[in-house]
Design an enzyme around this catalytic site. Structure first.
Site, PDB file in Angstrom:
ATOM      1  CG  ASN A 165       2.826   9.624  -3.950  1.00  0.00           C
ATOM      2  OD1 ASN A 165       1.804  10.131  -3.496  1.00  0.00           O
ATOM      3  ND2 ASN A 165       3.495   8.652  -3.328  1.00  0.00           N
ATOM      4  CD1 TRP A 166       1.668  15.648  -6.316  1.00  0.00           C
ATOM      5  CD2 TRP A 166      -0.225  16.811  -6.003  1.00  0.00           C
ATOM      6  NE1 TRP A 166       1.430  16.370  -7.451  1.00  0.00           N
ATOM      7  CE2 TRP A 166       0.277  17.094  -7.298  1.00  0.00           C
ATOM      8  CE3 TRP A 166      -1.408  17.428  -5.593  1.00  0.00           C
ATOM      9  CZ2 TRP A 166      -0.369  17.976  -8.169  1.00  0.00           C
ATOM     10  CZ3 TRP A 166      -2.047  18.300  -6.456  1.00  0.00           C
ATOM     11  CH2 TRP A 166      -1.531  18.569  -7.732  1.00  0.00           C
ATOM     12  CE  LYS A 167       5.798  10.231  -0.999  1.00  0.00           C
ATOM     13  NZ  LYS A 167       7.007   9.744  -0.379  1.00  0.00           N
ATOM     14  N   GLY A 188       8.011  11.833  -5.512  1.00  0.00           N
ATOM     15  CA  GLY A 188       7.330  12.373  -4.343  1.00  0.00           C
ATOM     16  C   GLY A 188       7.686  13.839  -4.166  1.00  0.00           C
ATOM     17  N   GLY A 189       8.656  14.100  -3.295  1.00  0.00           N
ATOM     18  CA  GLY A 189       9.025  15.473  -2.917  1.00  0.00           C
ATOM     19  C   GLY A 189       9.169  16.441  -4.092  1.00  0.00           C
ATOM     20  CB  SER A 198      15.704  10.498  -3.633  1.00  0.00           C
ATOM     21  OG  SER A 198      15.348  10.364  -2.268  1.00  0.00           O
ATOM     22  CD  GLU A 215       5.539   7.503   2.052  1.00  0.00           C
ATOM     23  OE1 GLU A 215       4.495   8.033   1.630  1.00  0.00           O
ATOM     24  OE2 GLU A 215       6.689   7.912   1.737  1.00  0.00           O
ATOM     25  N   GLY A 247      12.325   9.541  -0.033  1.00  0.00           N
ATOM     26  CA  GLY A 247      12.329  10.694   0.862  1.00  0.00           C
ATOM     27  C   GLY A 247      13.627  10.859   1.629  1.00  0.00           C
ATOM     28  CG  HIS A 286       3.881   4.634  -1.621  1.00  0.00           C
ATOM     29  ND1 HIS A 286       4.505   4.952  -0.434  1.00  0.00           N
ATOM     30  CD2 HIS A 286       4.515   5.332  -2.591  1.00  0.00           C
ATOM     31  CE1 HIS A 286       5.485   5.816  -0.695  1.00  0.00           C
ATOM     32  NE2 HIS A 286       5.504   6.061  -1.989  1.00  0.00           N
TER      33      HIS A 286
HETATM   34  P1  PGA Z   1      10.420  10.763  -3.035  1.00  0.00           P
HETATM   35  O1  PGA Z   1       9.126   9.813  -2.937  1.00  0.00           O
HETATM   36  O2  PGA Z   1      10.559  11.166  -4.474  1.00  0.00           O
HETATM   37  O3  PGA Z   1      10.099  11.938  -2.147  1.00  0.00           O
HETATM   38  O4  PGA Z   1      11.584   9.969  -2.545  1.00  0.00           O
HETATM   39  C1  PGA Z   1       8.866   8.859  -3.930  1.00  0.00           C
HETATM   40  C2  PGA Z   1       7.610   8.103  -3.581  1.00  0.00           C
HETATM   41  O5  PGA Z   1       7.359   7.888  -2.394  1.00  0.00           O
HETATM   42  O6  PGA Z   1       6.830   7.704  -4.467  1.00  0.00           O
END
Ligand code: PGA
Length: 252
Positions: A10-12, A235-236, A214, A98, A174, A96
């Protein structure tokens, strides 16, 4: 039937088109020949068309990060499931944390988005997860029960083969804090049992439940060794080819 694992990035709100192309090219060469797991990338809307072209023939699937629940109409700023299908998406991330916590998405809206995605022949990656406060007050399982029941309330059993669930504890997204393997497994197995009650046993046992929060090279193998963890939503660590490729190449 064994569940084929999914590793989704997920590149956000990261990556311009040139940056997205560079990452996709590195993933294409680094992951060529891998067929026992499904690789998915979810770039921002602006890079989807270019990403679809760059991924052509790679076996890597394209996902969007959000969708509207309507297919067309006066919805300024929204993108519809049909448009996502048209641009080449196979998946769409829905609900998600967020979206829920920064943009105020509710279970009701999420249910409609999941329905609309399926109607447009997209596969929803439906995200659920508790906040730190909910975990500390012992509400984790109740929150997961509510999110699953409400989010899937417009879905019939026959559709469930196309749904993917992602369990992402909000406190682990995150933050660098991952759920322990045992905490993640406990939630995943609870979710699977819930689905058995809502649908049927074979639907629940075929469903893929991803873990997110994470996920890194250093913890993916332990997570993937858990019997009810069928993949990861990253994500990250999906923003750099080296770290994402290491996650893609997890060993069980
Ligand atoms: P993260 O994000 O790996 O940076 O914790 C995961 C996500 O939001 O899908």
């Amino acid at each position: 039937m064994p569940r084929k694992p999914i590793v989704a990035g997920n590149w956000k709100m990261y990556k311009t088109i040139p940056e997205a192309m560079a990452l996709i090219n590195a993933l294409r060469s680094g992951a060529s020949g891998i067929s026992d797991r499904e690789i998915v990338v979810a770039p921002p809307f602006t890079a989807l068309a270019a990403a679809a072209r760059a991924l052509d023939g790679s076996g890597i699937s394209l996902s969007a990060q959000n969708t509207c629940w309507e297919n067309e109409g006066a919805y300024t700023g929204e993108v519809s499931p049909t448009m996502l299908k048209d641009v080449g998406c196979r998946y769409v991330i829905i609900g998600h944390s967020e979206r829920r916590h920064i943009f105020g998405e509710r279970d009701e809206t999420i249910a409609r988005k999941i329905r609309a995605a399926l109607d447009a022949s997209l596969q929803p990656i439906f995200c659920i997860g508790e906040t730190l406060e909910e975990r500390e007050t012992g509400e984790t399982l109740a929150v997961l029960r509510r999110q699953v029941k409400e989010g899937l309330k417009l879905i019939r059993g026959a559709d469930m083969g196309r749904v993917v669930i992602a369990y992402e504890p909000v406190w682990a997204i995150g933050t660098g804090k991952t759920a322990t393997n045992e905490q993640a497994q406990e939630s995943h197995s609870f979710i699977r049992t819930l689905l058995e009650g809502l649908f049927e046993k074979n639907i629940a046992s075929d469903l893929r439940i991803l873990y997110g929060g994470s996920v890194k090279a250093g913890n993916v193998d332990g997570l993937m060794a858990q019997p009810d963890i069928d993949g990861v939503l990253v994500g990250g660590a999906s923003l750099e080819a080296d770290s994402f490729l290491r996650i893609i190449k997890f060993e069980r």
